[in-house]
Scaffold this motif. Sequence first.
Motif, PDB file in Angstrom:
ATOM      1  N   ARG A 101       0.833  -1.208   0.000  1.00 54.79           N
ATOM      2  CA  ARG A 101       0.000   0.000   0.000  1.00 54.79           C
ATOM      3  C   ARG A 101       0.863   1.252   0.000  1.00 54.79           C
ATOM      4  N   ARG A 172      -0.945 -11.821  -1.155  1.00 55.13           N
ATOM      5  CA  ARG A 172      -1.279 -10.421  -0.887  1.00 55.13           C
ATOM      6  C   ARG A 172      -0.908 -10.020   0.533  1.00 55.13           C
ATOM      7  N   ASN A 175      -3.354  -4.670   2.021  1.00 58.08           N
ATOM      8  CA  ASN A 175      -3.507  -3.642   0.993  1.00 58.08           C
ATOM      9  C   ASN A 175      -4.783  -2.835   1.220  1.00 58.08           C
ATOM     10  N   ASP A 176      -5.041  -1.904   0.326  1.00 59.96           N
ATOM     11  CA  ASP A 176      -6.200  -1.013   0.486  1.00 59.96           C
ATOM     12  C   ASP A 176      -7.508  -1.794   0.551  1.00 59.96           C
ATOM     13  N   ARG A 177      -7.614  -2.849  -0.251  1.00 58.87           N
ATOM     14  CA  ARG A 177      -8.857  -3.618  -0.297  1.00 58.87           C
ATOM     15  C   ARG A 177      -9.117  -4.314   1.034  1.00 58.87           C
ATOM     16  N   ASP A 180      -9.891  -1.775   3.787  1.00 59.24           N
ATOM     17  CA  ASP A 180     -11.263  -1.279   3.707  1.00 59.24           C
ATOM     18  C   ASP A 180     -12.242  -2.297   4.285  1.00 59.24           C
ATOM     19  N   LYS A 181     -11.997  -3.596   4.020  1.00 62.78           N
ATOM     20  CA  LYS A 181     -12.847  -4.635   4.607  1.00 62.78           C
ATOM     21  C   LYS A 181     -12.812  -4.565   6.131  1.00 62.78           C
TER      22      LYS A 181
END
Length: 313
Positions: A101, A172, A175-177, A180-181
């Motif tokens: 990120r 992974r 990260n941003d995804r 956000d979760k």
Amino acid sequence: MHLQQPLNKPEHIQSPLNYTGGKFKLLPQILPLFPTEIDVLVDLFCGGGNVGINAVADRIVLNDSNRNVMRIFQLFKQYPTEQILNTIDGIIDRYELSDSRTNGYSFYHCESSGGLSPYNKERYNRLRYDLNHMKRRNDRYFFMLFTLIVFAFNNQIRFNEKKEFNLPVGKRDFNDRMRDKVVRFTEAIKNPQIELSTNDFSKIKFDGLSDHSLIYADPPYLVTCASYNEGNSWNTRLEKRLLAYLDRADEHGIKFALSNVLRNGNKENTILQEWINRNPRYIQHNLNYNYSNSSYHKKDRSKNSTEVLITNF
């Protein structure tokens, strides 16, 4: 009976815990089949919590006998979201895991298509070793466990017979995804309408439930293979116990919705099919994997896999 107006939930919230058989992608089919007014919703086998966290009810009980998952949910409920993020970031920094990120993939000599596992593998294994050798399962342990899940294969959770976390590193990172979760899920689970429970399903009593209540059950499936059912932890005896429990709920005038699979390849859940046949009031809604809404009474099953929602209303 006057029901409180629950909070509006315009977008579905996805759990940061990835369960095989999780219902996030099926929510557009499952949730419209629920009653429009629910005073108490009991998510009997909540797993990652995708159904319960997105349901609309005056009171929601997320129940699962997996105490590791429920302790992580307790952290999410107890600690401020910013503190949760900072704690995870601190563990990442301590073990020198990747932070794509901030730094991107090239900083770690990796590409997005191949993932970050070549860089993270040794560091991840050190975190996993330290976790598995902790003597106390305190809040620190469960923050470390969740960080492992973030970096683990497919963000899943699995322990061996020695109760050691044993998934390999994934592709992974935080990260941003994923971030956000975590933010959306932790903010939602802090809602005082949501309660956490770690009981065996049969210990969930009908006291306090009414004809406006709903029991949602998404148990392990007899005819599919998944990590949650390794070692035959869910078997025909438990399947029959659950179906008998739902029959008793029906006798008490309590609504239920049961997710399950009737057929998977050449395997068929004959116990479930016979139970449906014995109870003509129970309705079988076939769920389509193209996520278009469709429900049928009784038959019309696909040749490969038939995932269904069985309701008594």
